[in-house]
Design an enzyme around this catalytic site. Structure first.
Site, short mmCIF file in Angstrom:
data_model
loop_
_atom_site.label_atom_id
_atom_site.label_comp_id
_atom_site.label_asym_id
_atom_site.label_seq_id
_atom_site.Cartn_x
_atom_site.Cartn_y
_atom_site.Cartn_z
CB CYS A 1 13.23 84.20 27.31
SG CYS A 1 11.79 84.06 25.91
CG ASN B 1 12.62 79.16 29.65
OD1 ASN B 1 12.97 78.05 28.94
ND2 ASN B 1 12.39 80.31 29.51
CD GLU C 1 13.35 79.86 17.82
OE1 GLU C 1 13.57 78.65 17.26
OE2 GLU C 1 13.28 79.98 18.81
CD GLU D 1 15.06 83.56 19.11
OE1 GLU D 1 15.00 84.76 19.79
OE2 GLU D 1 14.59 83.66 17.84
P1 NAD Z 1 21.34 77.39 29.33
O1 NAD Z 1 22.09 78.00 28.10
O2 NAD Z 1 21.93 76.95 30.56
O3 NAD Z 1 20.85 75.80 28.47
C1 NAD Z 1 20.21 75.79 27.25
C2 NAD Z 1 20.57 74.56 26.59
O4 NAD Z 1 21.77 74.65 26.21
C3 NAD Z 1 20.25 73.48 27.51
O5 NAD Z 1 19.87 72.17 26.65
C4 NAD Z 1 21.85 73.02 27.97
O6 NAD Z 1 21.86 71.75 28.05
C5 NAD Z 1 22.44 73.56 26.73
N1 NAD Z 1 23.86 73.92 26.73
C6 NAD Z 1 24.40 74.44 27.81
N2 NAD Z 1 25.86 74.61 27.59
C7 NAD Z 1 25.99 74.40 26.45
C8 NAD Z 1 26.98 74.26 25.60
N3 NAD Z 1 28.47 74.78 26.02
N4 NAD Z 1 27.07 73.75 24.34
C9 NAD Z 1 25.86 73.50 23.95
N5 NAD Z 1 24.80 73.39 24.57
C10 NAD Z 1 24.75 73.87 25.84
O7 NAD Z 1 20.01 78.06 29.25
P2 NAD Z 1 18.86 77.81 30.31
O8 NAD Z 1 19.23 78.08 31.72
O9 NAD Z 1 18.33 76.32 29.95
O10 NAD Z 1 17.56 78.66 29.66
C11 NAD Z 1 17.40 80.06 30.25
C12 NAD Z 1 17.86 81.00 29.22
O11 NAD Z 1 17.14 80.88 28.30
C13 NAD Z 1 17.45 82.32 29.99
O12 NAD Z 1 18.55 83.27 29.65
C14 NAD Z 1 16.30 82.77 28.97
O13 NAD Z 1 15.85 84.18 28.76
C15 NAD Z 1 16.89 82.13 27.78
N6 NAD Z 1 15.59 81.94 26.87
C16 NAD Z 1 15.47 82.66 25.70
C17 NAD Z 1 14.47 82.68 24.76
C18 NAD Z 1 14.15 83.27 23.55
O14 NAD Z 1 13.62 82.79 22.68
N7 NAD Z 1 14.93 84.47 23.55
C19 NAD Z 1 13.35 81.71 25.33
C20 NAD Z 1 13.40 80.86 26.52
C21 NAD Z 1 14.62 81.13 27.19
#
Ligand code: NAD
Length: 476
Positions: free
Chosen positions: A278, A146, A457, A244
């Site tokens: 997020c 995102n 962070e 995060e």
């Molecule tokens: P996601 O968890 O699907 O994927 C994030 C990353 O993790 C990707 O690189 C993905 O390939 C990897 N991943 C997925 N499964 C994994 C596993 N089993 N082991 C290791 N790595 C794995 O999340 P997304 O859909 O890419 O992102 C959206 C989410 O991120 C939303 O919930 C959003 O709120 C959150 N987010 C949080 C913040 C924050 O700072 N708190 C910032 C941005 C996004």
């Protein structure tokens, strides 16, 4: 594009690929290797080899490399922003801000590199101690789709300044700008192997990073459920971890708020990045005294938003990043309709017509009269949908704001100091904004409470989290 391991562009060991497509048009942009456990092992070996020399450099010197890279990012911001829009979908203006945000982060860490003092502790007759800062070793970074550029900055800036080396995995749908930034860091002077980028799926490359025992710290940004699995796996090798995760930020608008300012704030904080942020406003609580006028103004502004290819001029909202994300939002809105969980005042549908045919567009949506307990407010809605609830008083607003498993951010819109104080003290979140929402400057610590994650962070806090102290005890 190839992976970057040990300062070299390399293909994946098993020679399979992931296609990166434009979410606005469905067109193929490029392909990257589908990295596997073996590729992560190669990257960890390169990071190990680079570690000693990088860790021994004075922090100021590491900071200057970040500074030079930041200048290069600024010089190339147009190309980088275009690449980000192509793979992620967001409007070019938002991509430009994000790329500049990356440069801001590197510059912030370069700036503080000159005055990272240790400590001297005087123990009288028992001696004296000198405490210095040391890196942790190899760090792993897992990035979501995102805000791939900003989040890469949040992780690489402090980790590299502290003297760590890193293995970073971008999200499968947005690896290209991350890869390009990795090259620019090297062009800025980062030695080969200090930052290694392995592309690939979460299940394969991601899991391999989480499990690798040589990686001493992991910083993950993504979904709560993935975060929870990762924490469990990372625990086996006693990794330090920053998570995060998701959020469901409430925005509270009190009767004394500047209504126009609050409307603009809600608009930006919910629909920025097609709602895929997020800390987006995911629940809006407006006081009943001002609700009719506030909702009318908000509806007018939402209906005026332009949706289209992020590369176009005067586009407010780009496509969602994938068919899957759009499908989740469509399904949620259908359920809201079918179960009569709220009134859909605007939007609530995908976009028809040749311009939109192949992209993942969704019309910005306003839902009012949302019934308590609806999934629209209990789940994290990661798309351009704003549920609005009216509240009779601040007590109700605070109670509802806390009625969630998340705790990333929250905002209150008011001119009253005692309202501000109550929200700050009583709403459970990592950051409380007043008359603002969404801003996350590099100098301010950022992170959530409860299911929104752990660790911080940005700022000095992030640098501390990528360092450990070592003490020299002088007995004299
Ligand atoms: P996601 O968890 O699907 O994927 C994030 C990353 O993790 C990707 O690189 C993905 O390939 C990897 N991943 C997925 N499964 C994994 C596993 N089993 N082991 C290791 N790595 C794995 O999340 P997304 O859909 O890419 O992102 C959206 C989410 O991120 C939303 O919930 C959003 O709120 C959150 N987010 C949080 C913040 C924050 O700072 N708190 C910032 C941005 C996004």
């Amino acid at each position: 594009m190839l992976m970057r391991i040990g300062g070299k562009d390399v293909g994946g060991i098993d020679e399979t690929w992931i296609e990166v497509t434009n979410p606005a048009t469905g067109e193929f942009i490029d392909r990257v290797p589908a990295g596997t456990k073996e590729d992560v092992t190669r990257a960890v070996e390169a990071a190990e080899e680079a570690f000693d020399a990088w860790a021994k450099k004075p922090m100021r010197e590491r900071g200057m490399i970040l500074y030079v890279a930041a200048r290069k990012v600024r010089d190339q911001y147009k190309d980088l922003a275009r690449l980000l829009t192509l793979e992620q979908g967001k409007p070019i203006k938002e991509s430009t801000d994000e790329v500049r945000g990356f440069a801001n982060i590197l510059e912030f860490y370069a700036g503080i590199s000159a005055h990272q003092d240790g400590e001297a502790i005087q123990l009288g007759t028992a001696g004296d101690c000198i405490v210095v800062r040391q890196p942790l070793g190899i760090c792993g970074a897992i990035i979501p789709w995102n805000m791939p550029v900003l989040i890469m900055g949040w992780k690489t800036g402090p980790a590299l300044l502290a003297g760590n080396t890193m293995v970073l995995k971008p999200a499968s749908s947005t690896p290209l700008t991350n890869m390009r930034l990795g090259q620019i860091l090297e062009e800025g002077g980062l030695p080969p192997g200090v930052l290694n980028i392995v592309t690939g799926s979460g299940v394969s490359a991601g899991t391999a990073i989480v499990k690798n025992p040589a990686i001493r710290k992991l910083s993950f940004t993504g979904d709560c459920e993935t975060g929870s699995k990762i924490r469990e796996l990372a625990g086996a090798s006693l990794k330090d971890i920053t998570l995060e995760l998701g959020g469901s930020d409430p925005m509270i608008v009190m009767p004394d708020a500047d209504i126009d300012k609050a409307v603009e704030g809600a608009l930006r904080a919910r629909f920025y990045n097609a709602g895929q942020t997020c800390t987006a406003v995911k629940r809006l609580y407006v006081h009943e005294k001002i609700a009719p006028v506030f909702i009318r103004k908000l509806q007018e502004r939402i209906e005026a938003l332009t949706v289209g290819n992020g590369l176009g001029s005067r586009i407010d909202i780009g496509p969602m990043n994938s068919a899957e994300q759009r499908e989740k939002i469509s399904r949620r809105i259908e359920e809201t309709r079918d179960n009569k969980e709220g009134t859909i005042l605007s939007g609530g549908h995908t976009l028809k017509g040749t311009v939109y045919e192949k992209g993942y567009f969704y019309r910005p949506t306003l839902v009012t009269n949302v019934i308590p307990g609806s999934a629209l407010v209990t789940d994290e809605i990661f798309g351009p949908v704003l549920p609005v609830m009216t509240i009779p008083d601040l007590d109700t607003a605070i109670r509802e704001a806390n009625n969630t498993r998340f705790g990333l951010g929250a905002s209150v819109w008011t001119k009253d100091l005692s309202t501000t104080k109550r929200v700050f003290n009583e709403v459970k979140a990592g950051i409380i904004w007043v008359n603002r929402h969404l801003s996350v400057p590099p100098e301010v610590p950022f992170g959530g409470v409860n299911d929104s994650g752990m660790g911080r962070e940005n700022g000095q806090h992030a640098l501390d989290s990528y360092s450990q102290t070592k003490t020299l005890y002088l007995g004299w």
